[in-house]
Design a protein around this motif. Structure first.
Motif, PDB file in Angstrom:
ATOM      1  N   ASN A   1      11.809   0.746 -11.374  1.00 58.34           N
ATOM      2  CA  ASN A   1      11.302  -0.630 -11.388  1.00 58.34           C
ATOM      3  C   ASN A   1       9.788  -0.708 -11.330  1.00 58.34           C
ATOM      4  OD1 ASN A   1      13.922  -1.631 -11.459  1.00 58.34           O
ATOM      5  ND2 ASN A   1      14.079  -1.660  -9.239  1.00 58.34           N
ATOM      6  N   THR A   2       9.162   0.109 -10.485  1.00 58.06           N
ATOM      7  CA  THR A   2       7.715   0.005 -10.285  1.00 58.06           C
ATOM      8  C   THR A   2       6.913   0.949 -11.162  1.00 58.06           C
ATOM      9  OG1 THR A   2       7.657   1.672  -8.530  1.00 58.06           O
ATOM     10  CG2 THR A   2       8.069  -0.626  -7.865  1.00 58.06           C
ATOM     11  N   GLY A   3       7.544   2.042 -11.623  1.00 62.50           N
ATOM     12  CA  GLY A   3       6.842   3.035 -12.413  1.00 62.50           C
ATOM     13  C   GLY A   3       6.030   4.009 -11.587  1.00 62.50           C
ATOM     14  N   HIS A   4       6.081   3.894 -10.255  1.00 63.95           N
ATOM     15  CA  HIS A   4       5.343   4.816  -9.397  1.00 63.95           C
ATOM     16  C   HIS A   4       5.934   6.213  -9.515  1.00 63.95           C
ATOM     17  CE1 HIS A   4       4.254   1.158  -6.743  1.00 63.95           C
ATOM     18  NE2 HIS A   4       3.368   1.336  -7.704  1.00 63.95           N
TER      19      HIS A   4
ATOM     20  N   HIS B   1       2.229   9.535  -5.611  1.00 59.95           N
ATOM     21  CA  HIS B   1       0.965  10.099  -6.072  1.00 59.95           C
ATOM     22  C   HIS B   1      -0.013   9.056  -6.564  1.00 59.95           C
ATOM     23  CE1 HIS B   1       2.038  14.246  -5.570  1.00 59.95           C
ATOM     24  NE2 HIS B   1       3.217  13.968  -6.076  1.00 59.95           N
ATOM     25  N   ASP B   2       0.483   7.932  -7.047  1.00 60.17           N
ATOM     26  CA  ASP B   2      -0.432   6.890  -7.509  1.00 60.17           C
ATOM     27  C   ASP B   2      -0.653   5.839  -6.431  1.00 60.17           C
ATOM     28  OD1 ASP B   2       2.160   6.008  -7.722  1.00 60.17           O
ATOM     29  OD2 ASP B   2       1.955   5.178  -9.717  1.00 60.17           O
ATOM     30  N   ALA B   3      -0.529   6.247  -5.163  1.00 59.41           N
ATOM     31  CA  ALA B   3      -0.648   5.322  -4.040  1.00 59.41           C
ATOM     32  C   ALA B   3      -2.028   4.688  -3.954  1.00 59.41           C
ATOM     33  CB  ALA B   3      -0.325   6.021  -2.725  1.00 59.41           C
ATOM     34  N   GLU B   4      -3.075   5.397  -4.377  1.00 58.86           N
ATOM     35  CA  GLU B   4      -4.416   4.826  -4.322  1.00 58.86           C
ATOM     36  C   GLU B   4      -4.520   3.611  -5.227  1.00 58.86           C
ATOM     37  OE1 GLU B   4      -7.385   7.801  -4.927  1.00 58.86           O
ATOM     38  OE2 GLU B   4      -6.632   9.038  -3.292  1.00 58.86           O
ATOM     39  N   ILE B   5      -3.788   3.619  -6.320  1.00 58.79           N
ATOM     40  CA  ILE B   5      -3.801   2.483  -7.239  1.00 58.79           C
ATOM     41  C   ILE B   5      -3.200   1.256  -6.562  1.00 58.79           C
ATOM     42  CG2 ILE B   5      -2.832   1.605  -9.413  1.00 58.79           C
ATOM     43  CD1 ILE B   5      -2.926   4.520 -10.421  1.00 58.79           C
ATOM     44  N   ILE B   6      -2.164   1.452  -5.767  1.00 61.82           N
ATOM     45  CA  ILE B   6      -1.518   0.318  -5.112  1.00 61.82           C
ATOM     46  C   ILE B   6      -2.094   0.066  -3.723  1.00 61.82           C
ATOM     47  CG2 ILE B   6       0.615   0.517  -6.440  1.00 61.82           C
ATOM     48  CD1 ILE B   6       1.898   1.898  -4.040  1.00 61.82           C
ATOM     49  N   GLY B   7      -3.167   0.795  -3.376  1.00 60.97           N
ATOM     50  CA  GLY B   7      -3.862   0.546  -2.122  1.00 60.97           C
ATOM     51  C   GLY B   7      -3.256   1.174  -0.898  1.00 60.97           C
TER      52      GLY B   7
ATOM     53  N   GLU C   1      10.321   4.868   0.515  1.00 59.49           N
ATOM     54  CA  GLU C   1      11.743   5.179   0.664  1.00 59.49           C
ATOM     55  C   GLU C   1      12.531   4.087  -0.027  1.00 59.49           C
ATOM     56  OE1 GLU C   1      15.098   6.219   4.041  1.00 59.49           O
ATOM     57  OE2 GLU C   1      13.080   5.737   4.666  1.00 59.49           O
ATOM     58  N   ASP C   2      13.395   4.492  -0.922  1.00 57.42           N
ATOM     59  CA  ASP C   2      14.190   3.515  -1.662  1.00 57.42           C
ATOM     60  C   ASP C   2      15.521   4.166  -2.034  1.00 57.42           C
ATOM     61  OD1 ASP C   2      14.932   1.189  -2.940  1.00 57.42           O
ATOM     62  OD2 ASP C   2      13.265   1.182  -4.350  1.00 57.42           O
ATOM     63  N   LEU C   3      16.437   3.377  -2.506  1.00 57.43           N
ATOM     64  CA  LEU C   3      17.743   3.875  -2.885  1.00 57.43           C
ATOM     65  C   LEU C   3      17.612   5.012  -3.885  1.00 57.43           C
ATOM     66  CD1 LEU C   3      19.708   0.539  -3.365  1.00 57.43           C
ATOM     67  CD2 LEU C   3      19.666   2.035  -1.374  1.00 57.43           C
ATOM     68  N   TYR C   4      18.429   5.996  -3.711  1.00 56.39           N
ATOM     69  CA  TYR C   4      18.452   7.152  -4.607  1.00 56.39           C
ATOM     70  C   TYR C   4      18.569   6.707  -6.062  1.00 56.39           C
ATOM     71  CZ  TYR C   4      20.290  11.257  -6.965  1.00 56.39           C
ATOM     72  OH  TYR C   4      20.493  12.274  -7.849  1.00 56.39           O
ATOM     73  N   SER C   5      19.392   5.709  -6.314  1.00 55.06           N
ATOM     74  CA  SER C   5      19.657   5.252  -7.674  1.00 55.06           C
ATOM     75  C   SER C   5      18.457   4.579  -8.336  1.00 55.06           C
ATOM     76  CB  SER C   5      20.854   4.297  -7.691  1.00 55.06           C
ATOM     77  OG  SER C   5      20.579   3.163  -6.887  1.00 55.06           O
ATOM     78  N   ALA C   6      17.421   4.252  -7.562  1.00 51.61           N
ATOM     79  CA  ALA C   6      16.235   3.605  -8.122  1.00 51.61           C
ATOM     80  C   ALA C   6      15.278   4.603  -8.762  1.00 51.61           C
ATOM     81  CB  ALA C   6      15.500   2.821  -7.037  1.00 51.61           C
ATOM     82  N   TRP C   7      15.521   5.900  -8.579  1.00 56.34           N
ATOM     83  CA  TRP C   7      14.614   6.941  -9.061  1.00 56.34           C
ATOM     84  C   TRP C   7      15.241   7.736 -10.191  1.00 56.34           C
ATOM     85  CZ3 TRP C   7       9.804   7.054  -6.943  1.00 56.34           C
ATOM     86  CH2 TRP C   7       9.632   6.361  -5.740  1.00 56.34           C
ATOM     87  N   ILE C   8      14.386   8.208 -11.116  1.00 56.34           N
ATOM     88  CA  ILE C   8      14.825   9.103 -12.176  1.00 56.34           C
ATOM     89  C   ILE C   8      13.904  10.312 -12.210  1.00 56.34           C
ATOM     90  CG2 ILE C   8      15.916   7.332 -13.595  1.00 56.34           C
ATOM     91  CD1 ILE C   8      13.391   7.292 -15.328  1.00 56.34           C
TER      92      ILE C   8
END
Length: 70
Positions: free
Chosen positions: A12-15, A40-46, A53-60
């Motif tokens: 969903n977020t592309g992070h 890894h792109d945490a600096e972009i989102i501040g 931490e999110d549901l396993y199914s939200a990641w690829i």
């Protein structure tokens, strides 16, 4: 299931980030697996060095060639 150390992308977020562990949530009375990801792109989102931490199914799986993401 992703292994610790694998790189993943949030659908969903592309992070992007690296799996550092697992967790769980109870959602509507059902026990579900979550992933703990060092984003890894945490600096972009501040949020430098953020752990998401999110549901396993939200990641690829993230396809990386020669560490091109980092």
């Amino acid at each position: 299931m992703f292994d610790v150390g694998e790189y993943v992308v949030h659908q969903n977020t592309g992070h992007t980030g690296r799996v550092i562990g697992y967790g769980h949530q109870i959602l509507n009375g059902v026990y579900v697996t979550t992933l703990k990801v060092l984003v890894h792109d945490a600096e972009i989102i501040g949020r430098r060095g953020a752990i998401e931490e999110d549901l396993y199914s939200a990641w690829i799986e993230c396809q990386i060639s020669n560490n091109s993401l980092f």
